[in-house]
Design a protein around this motif. Sequence first.
Motif, PDB file in Angstrom:
ATOM      1  N   GLY A 111      23.246  15.782  72.977  1.00 47.42           N
ATOM      2  CA  GLY A 111      22.672  15.171  71.799  1.00 47.42           C
ATOM      3  C   GLY A 111      21.685  16.072  71.097  1.00 47.42           C
ATOM      4  N   SER A 112      21.060  15.520  70.060  1.00 49.19           N
ATOM      5  CA  SER A 112      20.138  16.287  69.234  1.00 49.19           C
ATOM      6  C   SER A 112      18.849  15.524  68.995  1.00 49.19           C
ATOM      7  CB  SER A 112      20.774  16.609  67.872  1.00 49.19           C
ATOM      8  OG  SER A 112      21.930  17.411  68.004  1.00 49.19           O
ATOM      9  N   LEU A 113      17.786  16.273  68.786  1.00 46.06           N
ATOM     10  CA  LEU A 113      16.503  15.735  68.383  1.00 46.06           C
ATOM     11  C   LEU A 113      15.868  16.704  67.396  1.00 46.06           C
ATOM     12  CD1 LEU A 113      14.883  14.495  71.723  1.00 46.06           C
ATOM     13  CD2 LEU A 113      15.635  13.043  69.831  1.00 46.06           C
ATOM     14  N   ARG A 114      15.053  16.174  66.514  1.00 48.45           N
ATOM     15  CA  ARG A 114      14.300  16.998  65.590  1.00 48.45           C
ATOM     16  C   ARG A 114      12.819  16.696  65.745  1.00 48.45           C
ATOM     17  NH1 ARG A 114      13.367  16.813  59.124  1.00 48.45           N
ATOM     18  NH2 ARG A 114      13.302  19.067  58.697  1.00 48.45           N
ATOM     19  N   LEU A 115      12.072  17.687  66.184  1.00 51.93           N
ATOM     20  CA  LEU A 115      10.643  17.553  66.330  1.00 51.93           C
ATOM     21  C   LEU A 115       9.940  17.997  65.058  1.00 51.93           C
ATOM     22  CD1 LEU A 115      10.108  19.010  69.924  1.00 51.93           C
ATOM     23  CD2 LEU A 115      10.748  16.685  69.242  1.00 51.93           C
ATOM     24  N   SER A 116       8.874  17.303  64.720  1.00 49.45           N
ATOM     25  CA  SER A 116       8.073  17.644  63.556  1.00 49.45           C
ATOM     26  C   SER A 116       6.632  17.865  63.976  1.00 49.45           C
ATOM     27  CB  SER A 116       8.131  16.530  62.507  1.00 49.45           C
ATOM     28  OG  SER A 116       9.444  16.323  62.053  1.00 49.45           O
ATOM     29  N   CYS A 117       5.958  18.753  63.275  1.00 48.94           N
ATOM     30  CA  CYS A 117       4.555  19.027  63.523  1.00 48.94           C
ATOM     31  C   CYS A 117       3.829  19.094  62.197  1.00 48.94           C
ATOM     32  CB  CYS A 117       4.385  20.341  64.287  1.00 48.94           C
ATOM     33  SG  CYS A 117       2.672  20.860  64.518  1.00 48.94           S
ATOM     34  N   ALA A 118       2.851  18.235  62.025  1.00 44.82           N
ATOM     35  CA  ALA A 118       2.037  18.215  60.818  1.00 44.82           C
ATOM     36  C   ALA A 118       0.719  18.916  61.090  1.00 44.82           C
ATOM     37  CB  ALA A 118       1.797  16.781  60.363  1.00 44.82           C
ATOM     38  N   ALA A 119       0.414  19.916  60.286  1.00 44.19           N
ATOM     39  CA  ALA A 119      -0.825  20.668  60.425  1.00 44.19           C
ATOM     40  C   ALA A 119      -1.799  20.275  59.328  1.00 44.19           C
ATOM     41  CB  ALA A 119      -0.555  22.165  60.366  1.00 44.19           C
ATOM     42  N   SER A 120      -3.047  20.131  59.695  1.00 39.97           N
ATOM     43  CA  SER A 120      -4.075  19.793  58.721  1.00 39.97           C
ATOM     44  C   SER A 120      -5.383  20.457  59.120  1.00 39.97           C
ATOM     45  CB  SER A 120      -4.253  18.277  58.603  1.00 39.97           C
ATOM     46  OG  SER A 120      -4.679  17.721  59.835  1.00 39.97           O
ATOM     47  N   GLY A 121      -6.322  20.483  58.187  1.00 45.21           N
ATOM     48  CA  GLY A 121      -7.616  21.083  58.445  1.00 45.21           C
ATOM     49  C   GLY A 121      -7.769  22.420  57.746  1.00 45.21           C
ATOM     50  N   SER A 122      -8.500  23.324  58.374  1.00 47.40           N
ATOM     51  CA  SER A 122      -8.776  24.638  57.800  1.00 47.40           C
ATOM     52  C   SER A 122      -7.637  25.588  58.133  1.00 47.40           C
ATOM     53  CB  SER A 122     -10.106  25.176  58.323  1.00 47.40           C
ATOM     54  OG  SER A 122     -11.181  24.308  58.000  1.00 47.40           O
ATOM     55  N   TYR A 139      13.143  33.244  69.453  1.00 49.50           N
ATOM     56  CA  TYR A 139      13.473  32.172  70.373  1.00 49.50           C
ATOM     57  C   TYR A 139      13.571  32.705  71.790  1.00 49.50           C
ATOM     58  CZ  TYR A 139      15.073  29.910  66.063  1.00 49.50           C
ATOM     59  OH  TYR A 139      15.166  29.385  64.801  1.00 49.50           O
ATOM     60  N   THR A 140      13.232  31.860  72.731  1.00 50.55           N
ATOM     61  CA  THR A 140      13.495  32.213  74.107  1.00 50.55           C
ATOM     62  C   THR A 140      15.001  32.162  74.332  1.00 50.55           C
ATOM     63  OG1 THR A 140      12.807  31.786  76.396  1.00 50.55           O
ATOM     64  CG2 THR A 140      13.355  29.885  75.045  1.00 50.55           C
ATOM     65  N   ASP A 141      15.491  32.987  75.238  1.00 53.64           N
ATOM     66  CA  ASP A 141      16.932  33.154  75.407  1.00 53.64           C
ATOM     67  C   ASP A 141      17.668  31.844  75.679  1.00 53.64           C
ATOM     68  OD1 ASP A 141      16.840  36.415  77.074  1.00 53.64           O
ATOM     69  OD2 ASP A 141      16.810  35.867  74.957  1.00 53.64           O
ATOM     70  N   SER A 142      17.064  30.962  76.427  1.00 56.55           N
ATOM     71  CA  SER A 142      17.751  29.752  76.842  1.00 56.55           C
ATOM     72  C   SER A 142      18.049  28.781  75.704  1.00 56.55           C
ATOM     73  CB  SER A 142      16.950  29.028  77.932  1.00 56.55           C
ATOM     74  OG  SER A 142      15.703  28.587  77.435  1.00 56.55           O
ATOM     75  N   VAL A 143      17.399  28.947  74.555  1.00 53.85           N
ATOM     76  CA  VAL A 143      17.618  28.027  73.439  1.00 53.85           C
ATOM     77  C   VAL A 143      18.292  28.686  72.252  1.00 53.85           C
ATOM     78  CG1 VAL A 143      15.562  26.761  74.163  1.00 53.85           C
ATOM     79  CG2 VAL A 143      15.414  28.346  72.230  1.00 53.85           C
ATOM     80  N   LYS A 144      18.541  29.971  72.321  1.00 53.33           N
ATOM     81  CA  LYS A 144      19.171  30.671  71.203  1.00 53.33           C
ATOM     82  C   LYS A 144      20.535  30.071  70.893  1.00 53.33           C
ATOM     83  CE  LYS A 144      16.920  35.167  71.779  1.00 53.33           C
ATOM     84  NZ  LYS A 144      17.102  36.590  72.147  1.00 53.33           N
ATOM     85  N   SER A 171      11.786  25.850  61.766  1.00 55.88           N
ATOM     86  CA  SER A 171      11.690  25.964  60.322  1.00 55.88           C
ATOM     87  C   SER A 171      10.347  25.421  59.861  1.00 55.88           C
ATOM     88  CB  SER A 171      12.845  25.236  59.628  1.00 55.88           C
ATOM     89  OG  SER A 171      12.829  23.857  59.931  1.00 55.88           O
ATOM     90  N   ARG A 172      10.056  25.598  58.598  1.00 54.01           N
ATOM     91  CA  ARG A 172       8.778  25.153  58.071  1.00 54.01           C
ATOM     92  C   ARG A 172       8.911  24.675  56.641  1.00 54.01           C
ATOM     93  NH1 ARG A 172       6.125  31.209  57.466  1.00 54.01           N
ATOM     94  NH2 ARG A 172       7.451  31.854  55.688  1.00 54.01           N
ATOM     95  N   GLN A 177      14.574  21.850  65.280  1.00 51.13           N
ATOM     96  CA  GLN A 177      15.844  21.157  65.407  1.00 51.13           C
ATOM     97  C   GLN A 177      16.482  21.572  66.716  1.00 51.13           C
ATOM     98  OE1 GLN A 177      17.384  18.836  63.296  1.00 51.13           O
ATOM     99  NE2 GLN A 177      18.792  18.633  65.033  1.00 51.13           N
ATOM    100  N   MET A 178      16.763  20.604  67.569  1.00 49.11           N
ATOM    101  CA  MET A 178      17.302  20.871  68.888  1.00 49.11           C
ATOM    102  C   MET A 178      18.679  20.236  68.996  1.00 49.11           C
ATOM    103  SD  MET A 178      13.908  20.306  71.265  1.00 49.11           S
ATOM    104  CE  MET A 178      13.863  18.538  70.953  1.00 49.11           C
ATOM    105  N   ASN A 179      19.688  21.064  69.131  1.00 46.95           N
ATOM    106  CA  ASN A 179      21.060  20.610  69.267  1.00 46.95           C
ATOM    107  C   ASN A 179      21.605  20.975  70.638  1.00 46.95           C
ATOM    108  OD1 ASN A 179      21.059  19.741  66.542  1.00 46.95           O
ATOM    109  ND2 ASN A 179      21.729  21.758  65.830  1.00 46.95           N
ATOM    110  N   SER A 180      22.688  20.322  71.011  1.00 46.86           N
ATOM    111  CA  SER A 180      23.343  20.585  72.294  1.00 46.86           C
ATOM    112  C   SER A 180      22.347  20.571  73.437  1.00 46.86           C
ATOM    113  CB  SER A 180      24.086  21.926  72.238  1.00 46.86           C
ATOM    114  OG  SER A 180      25.054  21.943  71.209  1.00 46.86           O
ATOM    115  N   LEU A 181      21.535  19.537  73.474  1.00 47.55           N
ATOM    116  CA  LEU A 181      20.471  19.458  74.463  1.00 47.55           C
ATOM    117  C   LEU A 181      21.012  19.365  75.883  1.00 47.55           C
ATOM    118  CD1 LEU A 181      18.042  17.170  72.506  1.00 47.55           C
ATOM    119  CD2 LEU A 181      17.445  19.408  73.461  1.00 47.55           C
TER     120      LEU A 181
END
Length: 120
Positions: A16-27, A59-64, A70-71, A81-85
Amino acid sequence: QVQLVESGGGSVQAGGSLRLSCAASGSLFSINLMGWYRQAPGLQRELVATLTASGKKEYTDSVKGRFTISRDNAKNMVYLQMNSLRPEDTGVYYCYRGQRAHGDVWRDYWGQGTQVTVSS
């Protein structure tokens, strides 16, 4: 000064797949490195992917071929974006930001982590 908040983790079956998001704020300073790390129980935190300010991706080899970092600079967001988990992808995933400030000081910031569980 900098806050990082991850979202998108969860449980998924192998393949399966998952998409992680990270929101950055501040300085947020222009010279920066964004990335994702992960940590399995009892193991040290390992680098998964990085994205420089110039757009270079590593990327580390195991996830290539399976993961893509992306940003969206306008939104101060970074994604994974994580595919073929696989079950071995299971762990807590952390958003990372390193940046330069005045005085040429490099500072590291971390999100709180989001759990990713992949079942076989």
